[in-house]
Design a protein around this motif. Structure first.
Motif, PDB file in Angstrom:
ATOM      1  N   GLU B 128     -28.388  79.319-101.317  1.00 46.94           N
ATOM      2  CA  GLU B 128     -27.045  79.850-100.589  1.00 46.94           C
ATOM      3  C   GLU B 128     -27.140  81.428-100.479  1.00 46.94           C
ATOM      4  OE1 GLU B 128     -24.928  77.917-100.058  1.00 46.94           O
ATOM      5  OE2 GLU B 128     -22.881  78.477-100.850  1.00 46.94           O
ATOM      6  N   ILE B 132     -25.929  85.602 -97.061  1.00 48.92           N
ATOM      7  CA  ILE B 132     -25.464  86.883 -96.990  1.00 48.92           C
ATOM      8  C   ILE B 132     -26.092  87.804 -95.820  1.00 48.92           C
ATOM      9  CG2 ILE B 132     -24.842  88.957 -98.349  1.00 48.92           C
ATOM     10  CD1 ILE B 132     -24.275  87.386-100.749  1.00 48.92           C
ATOM     11  N   TYR B 135     -25.545  86.414 -92.551  1.00 46.78           N
ATOM     12  CA  TYR B 135     -24.209  86.701 -91.920  1.00 46.78           C
ATOM     13  C   TYR B 135     -24.202  88.375 -91.525  1.00 46.78           C
ATOM     14  CZ  TYR B 135     -19.185  87.927 -92.670  1.00 46.78           C
ATOM     15  OH  TYR B 135     -17.871  88.443 -92.319  1.00 46.78           O
ATOM     16  N   LEU B 136     -24.708  89.425 -92.157  1.00 44.86           N
ATOM     17  CA  LEU B 136     -24.845  90.674 -92.056  1.00 44.86           C
ATOM     18  C   LEU B 136     -25.622  90.785 -90.448  1.00 44.86           C
ATOM     19  CD1 LEU B 136     -25.048  92.159 -95.340  1.00 44.86           C
ATOM     20  CD2 LEU B 136     -22.944  91.881 -93.912  1.00 44.86           C
ATOM     21  N   GLY B 139     -23.595  89.255 -87.749  1.00 45.74           N
ATOM     22  CA  GLY B 139     -22.468  90.078 -87.615  1.00 45.74           C
ATOM     23  C   GLY B 139     -22.710  91.777 -86.945  1.00 45.74           C
ATOM     24  N   SER B 150     -20.783  84.622 -86.662  1.00 43.11           N
ATOM     25  CA  SER B 150     -21.143  84.895 -88.111  1.00 43.11           C
ATOM     26  C   SER B 150     -20.256  84.164 -89.013  1.00 43.11           C
ATOM     27  CB  SER B 150     -21.060  86.349 -88.351  1.00 43.11           C
ATOM     28  OG  SER B 150     -19.898  86.983 -88.318  1.00 43.11           O
ATOM     29  N   TYR B 151     -18.621  84.128 -88.657  1.00 44.92           N
ATOM     30  CA  TYR B 151     -18.007  83.331 -89.644  1.00 44.92           C
ATOM     31  C   TYR B 151     -18.240  81.840 -89.680  1.00 44.92           C
ATOM     32  CZ  TYR B 151     -14.516  86.820 -90.705  1.00 44.92           C
ATOM     33  OH  TYR B 151     -13.761  87.896 -91.174  1.00 44.92           O
ATOM     34  N   PHE B 154     -21.377  81.374 -91.364  1.00 47.27           N
ATOM     35  CA  PHE B 154     -21.247  81.189 -92.796  1.00 47.27           C
ATOM     36  C   PHE B 154     -20.366  79.958 -93.605  1.00 47.27           C
ATOM     37  CE2 PHE B 154     -19.810  82.946 -96.708  1.00 47.27           C
ATOM     38  CZ  PHE B 154     -20.605  83.881 -97.080  1.00 47.27           C
ATOM     39  N   LEU B 155     -19.141  79.796 -92.898  1.00 50.97           N
ATOM     40  CA  LEU B 155     -18.388  78.790 -93.720  1.00 50.97           C
ATOM     41  C   LEU B 155     -18.903  77.213 -93.254  1.00 50.97           C
ATOM     42  CD1 LEU B 155     -14.930  80.654 -92.406  1.00 50.97           C
ATOM     43  CD2 LEU B 155     -16.036  80.598 -94.603  1.00 50.97           C
ATOM     44  N   LEU B 158     -21.523  76.992 -95.960  1.00 52.78           N
ATOM     45  CA  LEU B 158     -20.959  77.302 -97.235  1.00 52.78           C
ATOM     46  C   LEU B 158     -20.241  75.958 -97.770  1.00 52.78           C
ATOM     47  CD1 LEU B 158     -20.345  79.280 -99.660  1.00 52.78           C
ATOM     48  CD2 LEU B 158     -18.025  79.644 -98.847  1.00 52.78           C
ATOM     49  N   LEU B 159     -19.496  75.175 -96.839  1.00 55.55           N
ATOM     50  CA  LEU B 159     -18.621  74.137 -97.119  1.00 55.55           C
ATOM     51  C   LEU B 159     -19.714  73.001 -97.697  1.00 55.55           C
ATOM     52  CD1 LEU B 159     -16.047  72.636 -97.536  1.00 55.55           C
ATOM     53  CD2 LEU B 159     -16.308  72.237 -95.418  1.00 55.55           C
TER      54      LEU B 159
END
Lengths: 482, 506
Positions: B128, B132, B135-136, B139, B150-151, B154-155, B158-159
């Motif tokens: 997990e 991070i 994402y960076l 992004g 990137s959103y 990530f999402l 994550l879900l």
């Protein structure tokens, strides 16, 4: 039990009360000039109260004929409360120095001390009357603190709003207390538990619902959360940081005590309420935060969201669940105080505080260390491993799953993805957007930077090293209730 | 091995751009060297778990590391691609270099940690946490639409993984241990297995990515910087396959057997659908991203074939795809650095003025298609042969995917490398520099090695496959293509598609 033993058990509150009175005298004679001395003295008093916890006050048992209980649970909560209050005292001077008009007056630390004494009573309550007195002491101090910037309309509005709604909640709570007393014939938690164990009646059920409603207001759980964003936005930032940390710990601690000690046999009844409040808080806290443009309002919704997660542990109704809540609170206090400390650093070129999220744009270039710390707090609040916030969520979900509450855990976890979105938005603003004008550096010395660094280290993966200690301590605290 | 990039990552933050580049390069090379040592020390045919390292237990999880053959190969893939990634961003990344290098090194730590974790929650932590830095990377250093990408990345992920966390909590609570080897031997009741399997599936299917939850991948790939794409395609996608191999199959064999139809159906759709989508892409990176989805579908088919060929094929496919698609993204990066567009239509005739580039690009195109002699062939052949024993229809459908794969890759190559040079800007492009040559040549060498002598890569995992097969043997789904011996007529009547098998088998 003689009087001295009783006093020894309530020593932390005695220390805080006497300290507050003495410091009030100092500030009355010393005037505004004495602020600095009073602030540091207040921190010393809080430290003294924490030291007092090592004595009989830490594990003494029942005092004052069952009105007051000093056990591992109250010790755990009190330490958190004292730390949060001390940080709230320390972060204030830098903020007030720079706001025009209202200087920091020495009443501020005194009020915080009184509030801390009230919160200590709340988590130590073994009787509905102690509960109410502690709650009111905390709340009255908080109303004044919210409107501490007298010349600022928003601050005054926040104080008034908080007061009116808080009074309403106190009324509801008191009504519940009177119902429970009327139908059970006692105000002591032990006696009430016996009555709940013996049988059910409509009056007792109503009393339970009203008491939970009153407490839910204090912890700002949905559907009693409406005051939170407004008060958080209007109150001075150090006060907001305080509201988001210590009183939350106290209110949730109180909720746990009432739920487990007084109404333990009625688990099935209050569990529905807690589950509803938990899920509603998580969902509303997550969804409503998305549209916010003010960082303080965002953090207000974030605190509602976090209360929801903490309540998941309470819904489990097991020692593991309560230990999970305590762990959650400990980590939450570090995360939320850290975020507010960063918010305190947000000032425009004139030194006036700014609160819009947009003004964070590109902070990773202008203030890289501050941005990195804020990013850590945000990821941690979102519960992304390897940051320590993940362990907080892990602890409560673990308890919920072990108690067989799979749907609750699944929905809660799914909703935390929604929450992740707005935390990510803050990170995005800081890291991906073009820089806005940089914030001016404060001149309050290394103190605030040091506090931010400490909070950042706690939420960093290094925090995992504290798990053996934190885990053992929180489970011991939780077992004291069962 | 974990410590070196971690320390280097922190160090990079405090260094200047150039020093950060060198620090990162040296750190990744040291890790590569350690990886090679690891491989040579790995005792093939020895105990299942080697290099076991048990550290402190922190409440709910323990610092337990250890690797088997699968993990070894994937760790090798990671450490091999890492210096190449750093090299690829040597010149193309110019702003905020220290943070960039730190993010990459952090990714390396987390990837190796994920593959080596022997504890359920430690695995989750590494798995997990990888979000991070990625994402960076997307992004901050990504393309124009980087924030949306990137959103979404990530999402989505994550879900998926949060559902897996609930399942993990339940497993640890029921079995009383969070050690992965112990859980692999623990039998959950069959009905519980289905739920747990689905929860893990939610996570790994997103990571893999399988159709229909693949849509984050093209966006992420297109927007990520070149090296980000390489690591995303090369290693992060493998986490999904590794997850199936490490968790879904050995821990929930019955559920895996029952739900094989789901995997096969989704994979077959993915192969054909994404191949068709890839055919019409105008953006090079998108095209390769869709081809990744198609290739990963072949991995899932191989994994759920429940036999040796299938699983080994899937594993080789993961390695091969990691190398080949990584190399293809590098190829795209090379010309992107020159012309700053990924639009296929802007190029053409590159074989005239960039002969070295054209040759390498052709080689990787062929490897992606699965030309014999390259790693892609070994992988596809084994995986599909395994699948064929379970479901002839799936194998048939997926083989069409390979033909489509050849179509879109060759079409891409024709448009980029052949034809006349139409514009002056293309004419002005220079051939590969020495640095770029050194990035691509090692990958080409390994791809050839894997294609010609795959034994080196299959030997370390042979025993693990045997252990896995023994574990899942009881749940193997009934094959639709094999008539029962001695009763062919009846079997043929029950399985209508039986009559076409003899023709296909040869």
């Amino acid at each position: 039990m003689d009087y001295a033993a009783n006093l020894a058990m309530t020593l932390p509150e005695v220390v805080l009360g006497l300290g507050a009175v003495a410091l009030m005298l100092v500030s009355a004679w010393g005037g505004p000039g004495s602020t600095r001395v009073v602030s540091w003295a207040a921190v010393a008093v809080l430290f003294g109260a924490a030291i007092a916890l090592t004595g009989p006050a830490g594990s003494g048992g029942v005092a004052f004929d069952g009105l007051y209980r000093a056990d591992a649970f109250s010790t755990f909560a009190k330490i958190l409360i004292y730390i949060a209050t001390a940080v709230a005292v320390l972060m204030a001077p830098g903020f007030f120095q720079r706001t025009s008009g209202d200087d920091l007056r020495p009443e501020y630390p005194v009020l915080l001390l009184l509030s801390a004494a009230g919160m200590g009573m709340m988590v130590s309550a073994a009787d509905l009357l102690t509960l109410y007195v502690g709650l009111e002491l905390q709340s009255l101090s908080a109303y004044v603190l919210a409107s501490f910037m007298r010349r600022d309309a928003r601050s005054a509005e926040a104080g008034l709003k908080y007061f009116v709604l808080g009074a309403l909640a106190s009324g509801i709570l008191l009504y519940g207390i009177s119902l429970v007393y009327g139908f059970s014939g006692t105000t002591q938690f032990d006696g009430i538990a016996d009555v709940y164990g013996a049988g059910r009646s409509m009056g007792l059920l109503f009393g339970l619902v009203f008491i939970f409603a009153g407490i839910a207001f204090k912890m700002s759980a949905v559907p009693f959360h409406m005051w939170t964003p407004d008060v958080y936005e209007g109150a001075p930032t150090p006060v907001t940081a305080f509201f988001a940390s210590a009183p939350k710990v106290a209110a949730i601690g109180l909720g746990i005590r009432v739920a487990i000690e007084a109404m333990g046999p009625a688990l099935d009844q209050w569990r529905q309420i807690v589950i509803f409040a938990a899920l509603a808080s998580i969902l509303l806290g997550a969804v409503a935060a998305i549209g916010q443009s003010n960082i303080k309002r965002l953090l207000a919704y974030s605190s509602i969201n976090n209360v929801g997660f903490a309540l998941i542990g309470l819904a489990a109704g097991t020692p593991e669940g309560v230990a999970g809540v305590l762990t959650y609170l400990a980590i939450y206090v570090a995360m939320t105080l850290g975020s507010f400390l960063v918010v305190l650093q947000m000032r425009d070129a004139d030194g006036q505080p700014v609160e819009s999220i947009v003004s964070l744009s590109g902070m990773s270039r202008t203030r890289p260390a501050l941005a990195a710390a804020m990013a850590m707090f945000m990821f941690s609040l979102a519960g992304i491993p390897p940051l320590f916030g993940f362990y907080a969520k892990f602890a409560v979900f673990d308890a919920a799953v072990k108690a067989g509450l799979f749907p609750l855990a699944a929905v809660g976890i799914a909703a935390s993805t929604i929450g992740a979105y707005y935390y990510l938005r803050v990170v995005k603003t800081m890291y991906f957007d073009e820089p806005a004008p940089a914030f001016v550096k404060g001149d309050e010395g290394p103190l605030q930077g040091g506090l931010i660094a400490v909070a950042a280290v706690i939420v960093s993966p290094l925090g995992y090293l504290t798990i053996p200690l934190l885990g053992a301590w929180s489970i011991a605290a939780a077992r004291a209730l069962f | 091995m974990l410590a070196i990039p971690a320390i280097a990552a922190v160090a990079c933050l405090f260094l200047s751009a150039n020093a950060a580049r060198w620090t990162a390069l040296i750190a990744t090379f040291i890790d590569l060297a350690l990886g090679i040592v690891l491989w040579t020390q790995f005792d093939i045919g020895g105990p299942q778990w080697q290099f076991v390292e048990q550290g402190v237990r922190l409440g709910f999880f323990g610092w337990d590391l250890g690797i088997d053959g699968f993990a070894l190969l994937l760790i090798m893939l990671s450490v091999f691609l890492m210096p190449i990634c750093i090299g690829a961003s040597w010149r193309s990344v110019t702003n905020r270099v220290p943070e960039y290098m730190a993010a990459f090194l952090l990714t390396e730590v987390l990837m190796i940690g994920t593959f080596a974790a022997q504890d359920l929650f430690l695995f989750y932590l590494f798995f997990e946490a990888g979000l991070i830095p990625m994402y960076l990377i997307i992004g901050i250093w990504g393309g124009a639409n980087r924030i949306y990408a990137s959103y979404k990345f990530f999402l989505y992920t994550l879900l998926g993984s949060l559902l897996m966390l609930v399942a993990m909590l339940y497993m640890a609570g029921t079995a009383g241990t969070s050690s992965i080897p112990a859980l692999q031997a623990y039998d959950f009741p069959a009905d519980v297995q289905t739920w747990l399997w689905l929860a893990f599936f939610a996570s790994f299917a997103v990571k893999m990515p399988m159709w229909p939850v693949h849509t984050w991948l093209p966006d992420a790939h297109v927007q990520a910087p070149t090296a980000g794409s390489v690591i995303l395609a090369g290693v992060l996608l493998k986490l999904g396959g590794y997850g199936f191999l490490r968790f879904s199959l050995p821990m929930f064999p019955e559920a895996s057997g029952q739900l094989t139809w789901l995997i096969f159906a989704l994979s077959a759709v993915a192969v054909i659908y994404t191949s068709l989508v890839a055919l019409v892409q105008a953006d090079m990176k998108k095209l390769i991203a869709y081809s990744s989805v198609a290739h990963m579908a072949i991995v899932t088919i191989g994994l759920f074939a429940f036999n040796r060929q299938g699983i080994e094929g899937a594993m080789v496919m993961m390695l091969s795809h990691g190398l080949v698609s990584g190399a293809l993204f590098l190829c795209v990066g090379v010309i992107y650095d020159r012309l700053h567009t990924r639009e296929i239509a802007r190029y053409g005739g590159l074989s005239i003025n960039m002969p070295r580039y054209a040759i390498l690009f052709l080689f990787f195109t062929m490897a992606s298609i699965g030309l014999p002699g390259t790693s892609g062939f070994v992988a596809e052949f084994l995986a599909l042969m395994g699948a064929y024993q379970i479901s002839t229809w799936t194998a048939l459908l997926c083989t069409t995917g390979i033909i489509l794969g050849a179509a879109y890759m060759l079409y891409l190559y024709r448009r980029i490398a052949y034809g006349e040079i139409t514009s002056d800007e293309v004419r002005g492009m220079s051939d590969l520099s020495t640095r770029e040559l050194w990035l691509l040549a090692p990958i080409a060498a390994v791809v050839l090695w894997m294609g010609v002598y795959p034994e080196s890569f299959m030997a370390p995992m042979r025993k693990d496959v045997a252990v896995l097969l023994q574990r899942i043997d009881r749940a193997t789904p009934v094959s639709d293509s094999r008539p029962t011996a001695g009763n062919p007529a009846a079997a043929a009547a029950q399985a209508p598609e039986h009559h076409e098998t003899p023709g296909e088998a040869h």
